[in-house]
Scaffold this active site. Structure first.
Site: not given
Ligand code: NAD
Length: 366
Positions: A92, A192, A194, A196
């Site tokens: 990383k 959340g 977002g 995913v």
């Molecule tokens: P993202 O930023 O698109 O979505 C996160 C969502 O969580 C957002 O809609 C945000 O408003 C919401 N959020 C933030 N704080 C919150 C709270 N206190 N209560 C409720 N909702 C809240 O991120 P993502 O890409 O969807 O990733 C989500 C998680 O999955 C992260 O922890 C990320 O590290 C992990 N992850 C993502 C991927 C990927 O492919 N994107 C891969 C592995 C792990």
């Protein structure tokens, strides 16, 4: 002229102690005064292959915090790759500073040069604070970068593949707990929605689950309610719901003493990284409460699988096929944890470590 009174990171940071504790192979400090680049690349383990892990751009409060973060995250990547059956090691990088102030073509290209100097031992990708555009700049100086936009031959947004892997992990957990992996009629709360979370909710909707959602973004919530009939829940009430499955898809450390005490579900299965605040303590707490926890680094590996597929010649169908294997691995881990009477996160780490040990032995034959 070096100002010897000024403390340097080498004086402040304890590098070899944590490197030895977590068994890191190499840590590289990158600096460029002209562009303001201050970066740390941590290569944890390359037994299985080159270390792949994203570059995080964050305004850390101290250089020690940045070092701790990169060491912790790179170790996590080793386990994620190993348990997913990928021929990749764990690494990383972090760039220290405010991305809104510091980002420039020069900074990323200089960083790309440092990566190139490692001759493929480290492959970078996008992470918190970096974008596919930044990866394009890095790619002008090194070929050891993935996560490029689709029009540049990359795999594009990995989130649908991540969501698919989480869905597979959830179905395997349901199979283990209920004797069927159908989620039809099951109550699932997604924290959340977002990138995913949204794709996960879509799959749950098609499967016939009853969905609860919480987010800090009202627009997303309204959209999920109208498109998938999801029931919107206040963030504070989420942990008190009487549900079958809780899917954390927002931030880390969400499973802690306070929240676990309140949970009334049979399964926790979500995408967020580092969900357990303290791995052993909270993994055990879930086990003692009889809640089945699908290890985060296993079931959210779809993103890594997706970029790996880019590295070997991108094909989304292959990436999705590999993410499907998460189902079998999850089942294996849940069964092992039960047989060994250990928490599931520990069982997952043991399986990852076993593969690394075996491949080390395989590679010892010339
Ligand atoms: P993202 O930023 O698109 O979505 C996160 C969502 O969580 C957002 O809609 C945000 O408003 C919401 N959020 C933030 N704080 C919150 C709270 N206190 N209560 C409720 N909702 C809240 O991120 P993502 O890409 O969807 O990733 C989500 C998680 O999955 C992260 O922890 C990320 O590290 C992990 N992850 C993502 C991927 C990927 O492919 N994107 C891969 C592995 C792990």
């Amino acid at each position: 002229m070096i100002d010897l009174k000024e403390k340097t990171v080498l004086q402040d940071a304890r590098i070899f102690g944590p490197m030895s504790e977590f068994e890191h192979e190499q840590v590289m400090l990158c600096h460029d005064k002209e562009t303001g680049l201050k970066a740390i690349i941590a290569i944890h383990n390359t037994v299985l292959g080159p270390g792949l892990g994203g570059t995080r751009f964050f305004n850390y409060s101290s250089e020690n915090d940045a070092l701790r973060d990169v060491l912790r995250l790179s170790r996590g990547m080793t386990y994620k790759a190993a348990i997913s059956g990928l021929n990749l090691g764990g690494a990383k990088a972090v760039i220290i500073g405010d991305p809104n102030v510091l980002k420039s073509e020069g900074l990323f290209r200089k960083f790309g040069r440092f990566i190139q100097n490692l001759n493929g031992k480290y492959i970078t990708a996008e992470d918190v604070g970096t974008t596919t555009r930044d990866m394009e700049y890095i790619s002008m100086e090194t070929k050891y970068v993935v996560g490029l936009p689709e029009i540049k031959g990359g795999g594009g947004d990995p989130s649908p593949v991540t969501a698919y892997g989480v869905f597979m992990g959830m179905k395997a957990s349901a199979n283990y707990v209920y004797g069927t992996d159908s989620l039809n009629g099951k109550t699932v709360a997604v924290q959340g929605i977002g990138k995913v979370g949204w794709h996960l909710v879509e799959r749950l909707y098609k499967e016939g689950a009853k969905i609860y959602v919480s987010d800090i973004n009202d627009t997303q919530l309204k959209k999920a309610a109208s498109e998938f009939g999801a029931i919107v829940v206040d963030s504070q009430d989420l942990f008190d719901l009487n549900i079958d499955i809780f899917a954390p898809c927002a931030m880390g450390a969400i499973l802690n003493t306070n929240t676990i005490e309140r949970l009334k579900c049979s399964i926790v299965s979500g995408a967020a990284n580092n969900q357990l605040e303290h791995e052993d303590e909270h993994g055990t707490m879930l086990k003692e409460k009889g809640i089945i926890y699908a290890p985060d680094f296993l079931i959210n590996a779809g993103g890594l699988i997706n970029v790996y597929s880019e590295y070997t010649g991108y094909n989304r169908e292959i990436a999705l096929g590999q993410a499907e294997d998460i189902y079998d691995t999850t089942l294996e881990i849940l069964k092992t944890a039960n047989q060994e009477n250990i928490h599931t996160q520990k069982a997952a780490i043991m399986l990852a470590e076993k593969r690394i040990r075996q491949m080390k032995s395989v590679k010892s034959t010339i």
